[in-house]
Design an enzyme around this catalytic site. Structure first.
Site, mmCIF file in Angstrom:
data_model
loop_
_atom_site.group_PDB
_atom_site.id
_atom_site.type_symbol
_atom_site.label_atom_id
_atom_site.label_comp_id
_atom_site.label_asym_id
_atom_site.label_seq_id
_atom_site.Cartn_x
_atom_site.Cartn_y
_atom_site.Cartn_z
ATOM 1 N N ASN A 88 0.801 -1.223 0.000
ATOM 2 C CA ASN A 88 0.000 0.000 0.000
ATOM 3 C C ASN A 88 0.833 1.272 0.000
ATOM 4 O OD1 ASN A 88 -2.464 1.778 0.841
ATOM 5 N ND2 ASN A 88 -1.001 2.022 2.529
ATOM 6 N N TYR A 155 4.041 9.734 -10.954
ATOM 7 C CA TYR A 155 3.028 8.897 -10.310
ATOM 8 C C TYR A 155 2.379 7.947 -11.317
ATOM 9 C CZ TYR A 155 -0.876 7.671 -7.205
ATOM 10 O OH TYR A 155 -1.782 6.989 -6.426
ATOM 11 N N LYS A 159 2.721 3.781 -11.171
ATOM 12 C CA LYS A 159 1.542 2.921 -11.041
ATOM 13 C C LYS A 159 1.367 2.034 -12.268
ATOM 14 C CE LYS A 159 0.366 4.044 -6.905
ATOM 15 N NZ LYS A 159 0.517 3.058 -5.811
ATOM 16 N N THR A 188 -7.653 11.154 2.422
ATOM 17 C CA THR A 188 -6.428 10.851 3.166
ATOM 18 C C THR A 188 -5.447 12.009 3.045
ATOM 19 O OG1 THR A 188 -5.371 9.823 1.245
ATOM 20 C CG2 THR A 188 -6.692 8.383 2.676
#
Length: 248
Positions: A88, A155, A159, A188
């Site tokens: 995670n 990013y 991914k 978050t």
């Protein structure tokens, strides 16, 4: 889940902490790998009589990744009914248009955290657990790995790499249940970081600001429960590149 052993990275806050908390509440033995320890998880473990081991590691640093992998291997028991690894931990940084990416160290740290850590920890997990055991690896991915987003070249690339790595692991390990799962847009600290981005470097900023202002960000605990319901089901692993929003 009393006979489940789960390893969760990035478990000191956000989705990772919510996943670990749910696992502990269900009686699983949980091993976390994070830069800092979670007092909240320690309280939940004590309250439920669950076993919790928190490993301190900065997964953006190669030596720390390797050390954490060794500690995880040593901590995994040999008699569990199910073994679960949840990769995670991740970062959105650096947020910048492609022409502004001049800090090679920042880019490397992102690849270490988002990709290399998952690969090295998965290798340790596979070596340590028996091939005929119920073994499951969940890589927390993102829609950004499947759709290009201006300002997120690093990013998106990390991914996408994690997604394709997941395909390779599945090809090499037919008995393994594995998937790269996009968790949706969750309320978050990562979302707070996104909203603090430079508008010039992240053209899509307003969309994320609006999602927050309209209360359209998903709750981390709610998403964690949906993820665990899925990862422990017979359906997990049928779709290698998956999205938890497919199971609402």
């Amino acid at each position: 889940m009393s006979s489940t052993v789960a390893v969760v990275t990035g478990a000191s806050r956000g989705l990772g902490e919510a996943l670990a908390a749910r696992l502990l509440a269900d009686g699983a033995r949980v091993i976390t790998v994070s830069r800092t320890r979670s007092a909240h998880l320690a309280e939940i473990a004590a309250r439920n009589g669950a076993l919790l081991q928190q490993i301190d590691a900065d997964l953006s640093e190669p030596a720390s990744i390797e050390s954490a992998a060794g500690l995880v291997s040593a901590a995994l028991p040999g008699n569990a009914t199910r073994y679960l690894l949840i990769n995670n931990a991740g970062t959105i940084d650096p947020v910048a248009l492609s022409e502004a990416l001049s800090d090679a160290s920042a880019i490397q740290k992102a690849f270490n955290l988002n990709v290399a850590a998952a690969m090295v920890l998965s290798a340790a997990f596979l070596r340590t657990t028996a091939a005929d055991a119920d073994r499951r690896i969940l890589n927390i991915s993102s829609g950004a790995g499947r759709k290009p987003t201006a300002g997120w070249p690093v990013y998106c690339a990390t991914k996408a790499a994690l997604d394709h790595y997941t395909r390779v692991v599945a090809t090499e390990n037919p008995q393994l249940r594995v998937a790269a799962l996009a968790p949706g847009v969750i309320d978050t600290a990562m979302q707070a970081r996104i909203r603090s981005s430079d508008r010039q470097q992240f053209p899509d900023l307003e969309r994320f600001v609006q999602l927050h202002e309209r209360g359209q960000l998903a709750n981390a605990d709610t998403v964690a429960q949906k993820i665990l319901n899925h990862v422990t089901s017979d359906a997990f692993g049928r779709e290698l590149l998956d999205d938890i929003r497919n199971y609402d």
